[in-house]
Motif scaffolding. Structure first.
Motif, PDB file in Angstrom:
ATOM      1  N   ASP A  73       0.848  -1.194   0.000  1.00  0.00           N
ATOM      2  CA  ASP A  73       0.000   0.000   0.000  1.00  0.00           C
ATOM      3  C   ASP A  73       0.882   1.241   0.000  1.00  0.00           C
ATOM      4  OD1 ASP A  73      -1.723   2.125   0.557  1.00  0.00           O
ATOM      5  OD2 ASP A  73      -2.854   1.023   2.075  1.00  0.00           O
ATOM      6  N   LEU A  74       1.178   1.751  -1.198  1.00  0.00           N
ATOM      7  CA  LEU A  74       2.086   2.886  -1.329  1.00  0.00           C
ATOM      8  C   LEU A  74       1.618   4.115  -0.556  1.00  0.00           C
ATOM      9  CD1 LEU A  74       3.238   2.933  -5.078  1.00  0.00           C
ATOM     10  CD2 LEU A  74       4.527   2.222  -3.068  1.00  0.00           C
ATOM     11  N   ALA A  75       0.348   4.444  -0.655  1.00  0.00           N
ATOM     12  CA  ALA A  75      -0.167   5.656  -0.009  1.00  0.00           C
ATOM     13  C   ALA A  75       0.018   5.596   1.506  1.00  0.00           C
ATOM     14  CB  ALA A  75      -1.630   5.881  -0.371  1.00  0.00           C
ATOM     15  N   THR A  76      -0.279   4.463   2.108  1.00  0.00           N
ATOM     16  CA  THR A  76      -0.113   4.316   3.554  1.00  0.00           C
ATOM     17  C   THR A  76       1.358   4.411   3.941  1.00  0.00           C
ATOM     18  OG1 THR A  76      -2.116   3.004   3.774  1.00  0.00           O
ATOM     19  CG2 THR A  76      -0.470   2.761   5.519  1.00  0.00           C
ATOM     20  N   THR A  77       2.222   3.760   3.181  1.00  0.00           N
ATOM     21  CA  THR A  77       3.653   3.822   3.478  1.00  0.00           C
ATOM     22  C   THR A  77       4.165   5.250   3.340  1.00  0.00           C
ATOM     23  OG1 THR A  77       3.964   1.536   2.767  1.00  0.00           O
ATOM     24  CG2 THR A  77       5.931   2.920   2.862  1.00  0.00           C
ATOM     25  N   GLN A  78       3.730   5.954   2.320  1.00  0.00           N
ATOM     26  CA  GLN A  78       4.141   7.342   2.134  1.00  0.00           C
ATOM     27  C   GLN A  78       3.713   8.194   3.329  1.00  0.00           C
ATOM     28  OE1 GLN A  78       3.639   9.141  -1.769  1.00  0.00           O
ATOM     29  NE2 GLN A  78       2.911  11.011  -0.806  1.00  0.00           N
ATOM     30  N   THR A  79       2.509   8.032   3.783  1.00  0.00           N
ATOM     31  CA  THR A  79       2.016   8.782   4.940  1.00  0.00           C
ATOM     32  C   THR A  79       2.834   8.467   6.185  1.00  0.00           C
ATOM     33  OG1 THR A  79      -0.219   8.895   4.031  1.00  0.00           O
ATOM     34  CG2 THR A  79      -0.005   9.175   6.424  1.00  0.00           C
ATOM     35  N   ARG A  80       3.136   7.207   6.399  1.00  0.00           N
ATOM     36  CA  ARG A  80       3.922   6.802   7.574  1.00  0.00           C
ATOM     37  C   ARG A  80       5.317   7.421   7.545  1.00  0.00           C
ATOM     38  NH1 ARG A  80       1.947   1.910  10.307  1.00  0.00           N
ATOM     39  NH2 ARG A  80       4.102   1.652  10.970  1.00  0.00           N
ATOM     40  N   ILE A  81       5.918   7.478   6.356  1.00  0.00           N
ATOM     41  CA  ILE A  81       7.244   8.085   6.210  1.00  0.00           C
ATOM     42  C   ILE A  81       7.185   9.557   6.599  1.00  0.00           C
ATOM     43  CG2 ILE A  81       8.919   8.855   4.462  1.00  0.00           C
ATOM     44  CD1 ILE A  81       8.378   6.066   3.104  1.00  0.00           C
ATOM     45  N   GLU A  82       6.191  10.266   6.094  1.00  0.00           N
ATOM     46  CA  GLU A  82       6.051  11.686   6.403  1.00  0.00           C
ATOM     47  C   GLU A  82       5.783  11.906   7.896  1.00  0.00           C
ATOM     48  OE1 GLU A  82       4.411  13.477   2.225  1.00  0.00           O
ATOM     49  OE2 GLU A  82       3.021  12.279   3.414  1.00  0.00           O
ATOM     50  N   GLN A  83       4.941  11.085   8.498  1.00  0.00           N
ATOM     51  CA  GLN A  83       4.631  11.219   9.923  1.00  0.00           C
ATOM     52  C   GLN A  83       5.847  10.948  10.805  1.00  0.00           C
ATOM     53  OE1 GLN A  83       1.338   8.475  10.264  1.00  0.00           O
ATOM     54  NE2 GLN A  83      -0.185  10.084   9.856  1.00  0.00           N
ATOM     55  N   ALA A  84       6.772  10.109  10.312  1.00  0.00           N
ATOM     56  CA  ALA A  84       7.965   9.757  11.092  1.00  0.00           C
ATOM     57  C   ALA A  84       9.123  10.734  10.861  1.00  0.00           C
ATOM     58  CB  ALA A  84       8.400   8.331  10.753  1.00  0.00           C
ATOM     59  N   GLY A  86      10.330  11.661   7.666  1.00  0.00           N
ATOM     60  CA  GLY A  86      10.972  11.520   6.358  1.00  0.00           C
ATOM     61  C   GLY A  86      10.385  12.520   5.371  1.00  0.00           C
ATOM     62  N   GLU A  87      11.033  12.634   4.231  1.00  0.00           N
ATOM     63  CA  GLU A  87      10.611  13.591   3.206  1.00  0.00           C
ATOM     64  C   GLU A  87      10.427  12.865   1.871  1.00  0.00           C
ATOM     65  OE1 GLU A  87      12.773  17.105   0.659  1.00  0.00           O
ATOM     66  OE2 GLU A  87      13.367  16.833   2.741  1.00  0.00           O
ATOM     67  N   PHE A 101       7.678   5.562  -5.317  1.00  0.00           N
ATOM     68  CA  PHE A 101       8.081   6.910  -4.926  1.00  0.00           C
ATOM     69  C   PHE A 101       9.440   6.817  -4.257  1.00  0.00           C
ATOM     70  CE2 PHE A 101       5.775   5.363  -1.195  1.00  0.00           C
ATOM     71  CZ  PHE A 101       6.584   5.761  -0.140  1.00  0.00           C
ATOM     72  N   HIS A 102      10.125   7.965  -4.159  1.00  0.00           N
ATOM     73  CA  HIS A 102      11.414   8.037  -3.475  1.00  0.00           C
ATOM     74  C   HIS A 102      11.247   8.897  -2.230  1.00  0.00           C
ATOM     75  CE1 HIS A 102      14.057   7.096  -7.228  1.00  0.00           C
ATOM     76  NE2 HIS A 102      12.887   6.489  -7.300  1.00  0.00           N
ATOM     77  N   PHE A 103      12.039   8.598  -1.210  1.00  0.00           N
ATOM     78  CA  PHE A 103      12.001   9.394   0.008  1.00  0.00           C
ATOM     79  C   PHE A 103      13.389   9.539   0.599  1.00  0.00           C
ATOM     80  CE2 PHE A 103      11.657   5.116   1.751  1.00  0.00           C
ATOM     81  CZ  PHE A 103      12.358   5.174   2.951  1.00  0.00           C
ATOM     82  N   ASP A 105      15.254   9.605   4.283  1.00  0.00           N
ATOM     83  CA  ASP A 105      15.038   9.267   5.690  1.00  0.00           C
ATOM     84  C   ASP A 105      15.484  10.428   6.577  1.00  0.00           C
ATOM     85  OD1 ASP A 105      17.817   9.134   5.900  1.00  0.00           O
ATOM     86  OD2 ASP A 105      17.885   7.002   6.377  1.00  0.00           O
ATOM     87  N   VAL A 106      15.520  10.226   7.866  1.00  0.00           N
ATOM     88  CA  VAL A 106      15.862  11.297   8.802  1.00  0.00           C
ATOM     89  C   VAL A 106      17.334  11.715   8.716  1.00  0.00           C
ATOM     90  CG1 VAL A 106      13.988  10.828  10.425  1.00  0.00           C
ATOM     91  CG2 VAL A 106      16.188   9.618  10.671  1.00  0.00           C
ATOM     92  N   ASN A 107      18.142  10.975   7.962  1.00  0.00           N
ATOM     93  CA  ASN A 107      19.551  11.315   7.737  1.00  0.00           C
ATOM     94  C   ASN A 107      19.770  11.978   6.391  1.00  0.00           C
ATOM     95  OD1 ASN A 107      20.804   9.676  10.090  1.00  0.00           O
ATOM     96  ND2 ASN A 107      19.459   8.237   9.048  1.00  0.00           N
ATOM     97  N   GLY A 108      18.708  12.052   5.573  1.00  0.00           N
ATOM     98  CA  GLY A 108      18.846  12.569   4.220  1.00  0.00           C
ATOM     99  C   GLY A 108      19.239  11.503   3.211  1.00  0.00           C
ATOM    100  N   ASN A 109      19.224  10.230   3.607  1.00  0.00           N
ATOM    101  CA  ASN A 109      19.529   9.134   2.692  1.00  0.00           C
ATOM    102  C   ASN A 109      18.318   8.816   1.825  1.00  0.00           C
ATOM    103  OD1 ASN A 109      22.174   8.677   3.616  1.00  0.00           O
ATOM    104  ND2 ASN A 109      21.420   7.412   5.289  1.00  0.00           N
ATOM    105  N   GLU A 110      18.564   8.568   0.543  1.00  0.00           N
ATOM    106  CA  GLU A 110      17.484   8.302  -0.405  1.00  0.00           C
ATOM    107  C   GLU A 110      17.167   6.799  -0.476  1.00  0.00           C
ATOM    108  OE1 GLU A 110      16.368   9.184  -5.072  1.00  0.00           O
ATOM    109  OE2 GLU A 110      18.486   9.123  -4.488  1.00  0.00           O
TER     110      GLU A 110
END
Length: 116
Positions: A73-84, A86-87, A101-103, A105-110
């Motif tokens: 579920d891409l949409a749910t995973t994307q939301t979880r990343i943003e809530q945690a 991530g960008e 999609f690409h994101f 993490d909290v270190n700036g790693n893609e």
């Protein structure tokens, strides 16, 4: 099947082990085994891996390998990343075989996440 000549382990550079562990546990449910203050092994990620302290960042545009995770579920995973914390660096797009999609993490790693 033999493990000879197979990829066996991946190490990721991060600037902050505690923040990294919290992010990946919250988003993906991973757990960790600590080996001192500057290294931890990643459990439950589908491949053996670890995080180590470094000031560098992993970005495909600068020559790093792109690590691609799978989600049902891409949409749910994307939301979880943003809530945690991530960008999202590349919003959901189609490619032959699915969508992803690409994101960062909290270190700036893609990283990327894909689904059928």
């Amino acid at each position: 099947m033999s493990n000879h000549n197979k990829i066996n382990y991946i190490e990721f550079q991060v600037s902050n082990i505690a923040k990294t562990k919290a992010f990946f546990e919250q988003v993906f449910g991973w757990s960790f085994t600590d080996y001192g203050e500057e290294y931890c092994a990643i459990n439950d990620a589908g491949i053996d891996a670890g995080f180590y302290i470094s000031d560098n960042q992993m970005r495909a545009e600068s020559g790093s390998a792109l690590i691609v995770l799978y989600s049902e579920d891409l949409a749910t995973t994307q939301t979880r990343i943003e809530q945690a914390g991530g960008e999202i660096s590349k919003p959901i797009f189609s490619f032959p075989g699915g969508r992803r999609f690409h994101f960062l993490d909290v270190n700036g790693n893609e990283f990327a996440v894909w689904s059928e």
